[in-house]
Design a protein around this motif. Structure first.
Motif, PDB file in Angstrom:
ATOM      1  N   GLY A  60       0.574  -1.140   0.055  1.00 13.83           N
ATOM      2  CA  GLY A  60       0.087  -0.386  -0.377  1.00 13.83           C
ATOM      3  C   GLY A  60       1.013   1.056   0.395  1.00 13.83           C
ATOM      4  N   TYR A  61       2.240   1.547   0.749  1.00 12.19           N
ATOM      5  CA  TYR A  61       2.278   2.593   0.191  1.00 12.19           C
ATOM      6  C   TYR A  61       3.405   3.021  -0.751  1.00 12.19           C
ATOM      7  CZ  TYR A  61       2.181   3.487   5.914  1.00 12.19           C
ATOM      8  OH  TYR A  61       1.476   4.312   6.962  1.00 12.19           O
ATOM      9  N   LEU A  62       3.992   1.670  -1.100  1.00  6.66           N
ATOM     10  CA  LEU A  62       4.590   1.592  -2.522  1.00  6.66           C
ATOM     11  C   LEU A  62       4.017   2.340  -3.287  1.00  6.66           C
ATOM     12  CD1 LEU A  62       6.311  -2.194  -2.413  1.00  6.66           C
ATOM     13  CD2 LEU A  62       7.608   1.061  -2.793  1.00  6.66           C
ATOM     14  N   ARG A  63       2.693   1.528  -3.450  1.00  3.79           N
ATOM     15  CA  ARG A  63       1.992   2.271  -4.523  1.00  3.79           C
ATOM     16  C   ARG A  63       1.366   3.884  -4.125  1.00  3.79           C
ATOM     17  NH1 ARG A  63      -2.414  -0.419  -3.272  1.00  3.79           N
ATOM     18  NH2 ARG A  63      -3.468   1.368  -1.825  1.00  3.79           N
ATOM     19  N   LEU A  64       1.354   4.507  -2.701  1.00  5.68           N
ATOM     20  CA  LEU A  64       0.733   5.468  -2.627  1.00  5.68           C
ATOM     21  C   LEU A  64       1.891   6.303  -2.420  1.00  5.68           C
ATOM     22  CD1 LEU A  64      -1.664   5.236   0.999  1.00  5.68           C
ATOM     23  CD2 LEU A  64      -2.329   6.007  -1.266  1.00  5.68           C
ATOM     24  N   GLU A  65       3.231   5.687  -1.576  1.00  2.00           N
ATOM     25  CA  GLU A  65       4.021   7.413  -1.871  1.00  2.00           C
ATOM     26  C   GLU A  65       5.283   6.880  -2.715  1.00  2.00           C
ATOM     27  OE1 GLU A  65       3.467   9.639   0.736  1.00  2.00           O
ATOM     28  OE2 GLU A  65       1.641   8.658   2.510  1.00  2.00           O
ATOM     29  N   GLY A  66       5.633   5.587  -2.554  1.00  3.03           N
ATOM     30  CA  GLY A  66       6.917   5.634  -3.440  1.00  3.03           C
ATOM     31  C   GLY A  66       8.169   4.750  -2.648  1.00  3.03           C
ATOM     32  N   VAL A  67       8.676   4.538  -3.679  1.00  5.55           N
ATOM     33  CA  VAL A  67      10.164   4.061  -2.250  1.00  5.55           C
ATOM     34  C   VAL A  67      10.676   4.404  -1.321  1.00  5.55           C
ATOM     35  CG1 VAL A  67      11.687   3.716  -4.438  1.00  5.55           C
ATOM     36  CG2 VAL A  67      11.384   1.996  -2.789  1.00  5.55           C
ATOM     37  N   GLU A  68      11.103   6.177  -1.630  1.00  3.08           N
ATOM     38  CA  GLU A  68      11.801   6.452  -0.470  1.00  3.08           C
ATOM     39  C   GLU A  68      10.650   7.038  -0.090  1.00  3.08           C
ATOM     40  OE1 GLU A  68      14.343   9.213  -3.507  1.00  3.08           O
ATOM     41  OE2 GLU A  68      15.278   7.303  -4.773  1.00  3.08           O
ATOM     42  N   HIS A  69       9.719   7.028   0.217  1.00  3.61           N
ATOM     43  CA  HIS A  69       9.261   7.566   1.177  1.00  3.61           C
ATOM     44  C   HIS A  69       9.529   7.278   3.197  1.00  3.61           C
ATOM     45  CE1 HIS A  69       5.822   9.959   4.134  1.00  3.61           C
ATOM     46  NE2 HIS A  69       5.936  10.310   3.484  1.00  3.61           N
ATOM     47  N   GLU A  70       9.736   8.244   3.659  1.00  2.00           N
ATOM     48  CA  GLU A  70       9.977   7.062   5.571  1.00  2.00           C
ATOM     49  C   GLU A  70       8.838   5.808   5.880  1.00  2.00           C
ATOM     50  OE1 GLU A  70      10.748   8.909   9.330  1.00  2.00           O
ATOM     51  OE2 GLU A  70      11.461  10.379   7.877  1.00  2.00           O
ATOM     52  N   ASP A  71       7.550   6.311   5.464  1.00  2.00           N
ATOM     53  CA  ASP A  71       6.354   5.752   5.470  1.00  2.00           C
ATOM     54  C   ASP A  71       6.554   4.301   4.880  1.00  2.00           C
ATOM     55  OD1 ASP A  71       5.036   7.317   7.272  1.00  2.00           O
ATOM     56  OD2 ASP A  71       3.721   8.284   6.173  1.00  2.00           O
ATOM     57  N   THR A  72       7.136   4.509   3.683  1.00  2.00           N
ATOM     58  CA  THR A  72       7.009   3.342   2.642  1.00  2.00           C
ATOM     59  C   THR A  72       8.659   1.694   3.340  1.00  2.00           C
ATOM     60  OG1 THR A  72       6.101   4.762   0.660  1.00  2.00           O
ATOM     61  CG2 THR A  72       8.098   2.115   0.396  1.00  2.00           C
ATOM     62  N   LEU A  73       9.794   2.859   4.139  1.00  2.00           N
ATOM     63  CA  LEU A  73      11.021   2.409   4.268  1.00  2.00           C
ATOM     64  C   LEU A  73      10.299   1.780   5.858  1.00  2.00           C
ATOM     65  CD1 LEU A  73      13.208   5.486   4.247  1.00  2.00           C
ATOM     66  CD2 LEU A  73      13.324   3.390   2.687  1.00  2.00           C
ATOM     67  N   ARG A  74       9.597   2.614   6.804  1.00  2.00           N
ATOM     68  CA  ARG A  74       9.120   1.800   7.833  1.00  2.00           C
ATOM     69  C   ARG A  74       8.885   0.275   7.062  1.00  2.00           C
ATOM     70  NH1 ARG A  74       6.530   5.695   9.619  1.00  2.00           N
ATOM     71  NH2 ARG A  74       4.325   4.848   8.862  1.00  2.00           N
ATOM     72  N   ALA A  75       8.132   0.432   6.790  1.00  2.00           N
ATOM     73  CA  ALA A  75       7.125  -0.487   6.653  1.00  2.00           C
ATOM     74  C   ALA A  75       7.323  -1.558   5.723  1.00  2.00           C
ATOM     75  CB  ALA A  75       5.600  -0.224   5.143  1.00  2.00           C
ATOM     76  N   ALA A  76       8.575  -1.320   4.947  1.00  2.00           N
ATOM     77  CA  ALA A  76       9.644  -1.946   4.724  1.00  2.00           C
ATOM     78  C   ALA A  76      10.919  -3.053   5.780  1.00  2.00           C
ATOM     79  CB  ALA A  76      10.850  -1.304   3.627  1.00  2.00           C
ATOM     80  N   LEU A  77      10.637  -2.489   6.626  1.00  3.42           N
ATOM     81  CA  LEU A  77      11.488  -2.684   8.098  1.00  3.42           C
ATOM     82  C   LEU A  77      10.201  -4.279   8.864  1.00  3.42           C
ATOM     83  CD1 LEU A  77      13.791  -2.404   9.765  1.00  3.42           C
ATOM     84  CD2 LEU A  77      13.044  -0.729  10.809  1.00  3.42           C
ATOM     85  N   ASN A  78       9.259  -3.244   9.229  1.00  3.49           N
ATOM     86  CA  ASN A  78       8.685  -3.533   9.511  1.00  3.49           C
ATOM     87  C   ASN A  78       8.489  -5.566   8.595  1.00  3.49           C
ATOM     88  OD1 ASN A  78       7.922  -2.533  11.788  1.00  3.49           O
ATOM     89  ND2 ASN A  78       6.398  -1.604  10.222  1.00  3.49           N
ATOM     90  N   TYR A  79       8.148  -5.137   7.335  1.00  2.17           N
ATOM     91  CA  TYR A  79       7.819  -6.296   6.839  1.00  2.17           C
ATOM     92  C   TYR A  79       9.140  -7.746   6.795  1.00  2.17           C
ATOM     93  CZ  TYR A  79       6.282  -9.558   2.834  1.00  2.17           C
ATOM     94  OH  TYR A  79       6.042 -10.140   1.904  1.00  2.17           O
TER      95      TYR A  79
END
Length: 394
Positions: A253-272
């Motif tokens: 969801g964050y990849l789609r909404l914010e793109g790969v470089e957004h802090e929210d996407t990076l946090r989601a990647a870490l959690n995953y």
């Protein structure tokens, strides 16, 4: 609504089932339990007191806050001995008589405070942002003071975070259920309960928050945050498959909404990645982290806690894998040695991230030593290395 169970028999009531005391709003599954509570449970003596405090939710929040502050002050007593609050300059709070705490990355003589002072500071800052209708980013920065030190700019952790979570909730519990501050305070409380490892309590709070957000039709990014927080609680309860599925959806969801470089996407990647490590899906976690670690370093910096935790978990994919190679184990050790030095410099030795990296480094070194000795024909310390690799360590 945080009180979701019958006050007598603990039957789960969700957000709307059962009935409430007409005076103080204490919840019951039905008339029988309400009558029993009045006659045998002491509610006849408490009812007026609960109503005067603002109702059952407010009374519960006030009580839990007082308990959490006492626990936090006791846990910090040795560290805070002989110090004074940097906000009110007193050792003992003039009104509440509470002791000092310090649960961030401050060191030396910095960062000592009363939970009450920290809470009042956050309350005033956010109230100013609301009254002056400041930009949403400014409001968020002010809101972050409910969980982040204004001196070292690092999040509070453990029992101090838990006390501040209850402080936040008791401040905004009286707002309407659909009010942004009410929902945000519920999320803050859930995360802080998790920080103190009260996962069962956090589960109830986070499920309630997500239910309210769905009912009011919250924005997708707000839903993703709530789903992330709930999934982290699933992990804390050992429900790793559920957690991984939910966090994987959040990452997409964050990849789609914010793109790969957004802090929210990076946090989601870490959690995953963390969820994949918990499931021992090391190759998937390794591939994800190799992709995202350079992005985190470039966007957030080498000393950001997301970057540090990505490197920590990447090392775990190397030394926890039963088929780990000698080169992989050596990479794990060197990665953790460098990461531990950065974490100690930025966060201090008492921070949970630093402590976790240190434990990981010990395990990685043990695994490397066992592998090297097995390769040379010396198996004398393999058993000890295997014992050090206890399952379930983060």
């Amino acid at each position: 609504m945080i009180l979701t169970q019958c006050a007598v028999c603990a039957t789960e009531l969700g957000l709307s089932l059962g009935k409430k005391c007409g005076r103080c709003s204490t919840r019951y599954c039905g008339p029988a339990c309400q009558v029993q509570h009045w006659k045998e449970g002491g509610h006849d003596n408490l009812c007026k007191k609960i109503k005067k405090a603002g109702g059952a939710e407010q009374y519960n929040a006030n009580t839990k806050y007082t308990e959490a502050v006492a626990v936090a002050a006791e846990a910090c007593a040795e560290d805070t001995k002989g110090q004074t609050c940097y906000i009110c300059t007193q050792a003992v709070h003039w009104k509440t008589k509470e002791g000092l705490v310090r649960g961030c990355a401050c060191r030396g003589t910095a960062g000592f405070a009363h939970v009450s002072c920290l809470a009042e500071q956050a309350k005033i800052l956010f109230a100013e942002a609301e009254e002056n209708n400041l930009h949403v980013k400014v409001k968020q920065a002010r809101w972050d003071r409910w969980g982040r030190c204004s001196l070292c700019e690092q999040d509070y952790h453990g029992v101090v975070a838990c006390a501040l979570g209850w402080a936040c909730w008791k401040t905004y519990v009286g707002r309407p259920e659909v009010h942004n501050a009410h929902i945000s305070a519920m999320g803050q409380l859930g995360n802080c309960l998790g920080a103190a490892k009260h996962h069962e309590a956090a589960l109830s709070v986070k499920e309630t928050e997500l239910s309210i957000l769905r009912r009011v039709g919250a924005r997708e990014d707000r839903m993703l945050v709530a789903q992330t927080n709930l999934a982290i609680t699933y992990q804390g309860l050992g429900r790793f498959e559920e957690a991984s599925r939910m966090i994987g959806d959040v990452y997409s969801g964050y990849l789609r909404l914010e793109g790969v470089e957004h802090e929210d996407t990076l946090r989601a990647a870490l959690n995953y990645a963390i969820s994949l490590v918990k499931l021992k899906r090391f190759e998937e976690a390794k591939a994800l982290l190799r992709k995202m670690m350079p992005v985190a370093r470039r966007v957030l910096g080498a000393s950001h806690d997301y970057t540090l935790r990505m490197r920590w978990n990447y090392a775990e994919t190397l030394y926890k894998d039963a088929g780990a190679s000698l080169a992989g184990l050596r990479e794990a050790v060197s990665t953790l040695e460098e990461t531990e030095q950065t974490a100690r410099r930025v966060l201090g030795g008492a921070h949970p991230i630093t402590g976790g990296i240190e434990k990981g480094l010990q395990k990685a070194r043990a695994a490397l030593r066992a592998h090297e000795e097995a390769a040379s024909g010396d198996v004398s310390s393999i058993c000890g290395a295997v014992e050090a690799m206890t399952p379930g360590d983060a």
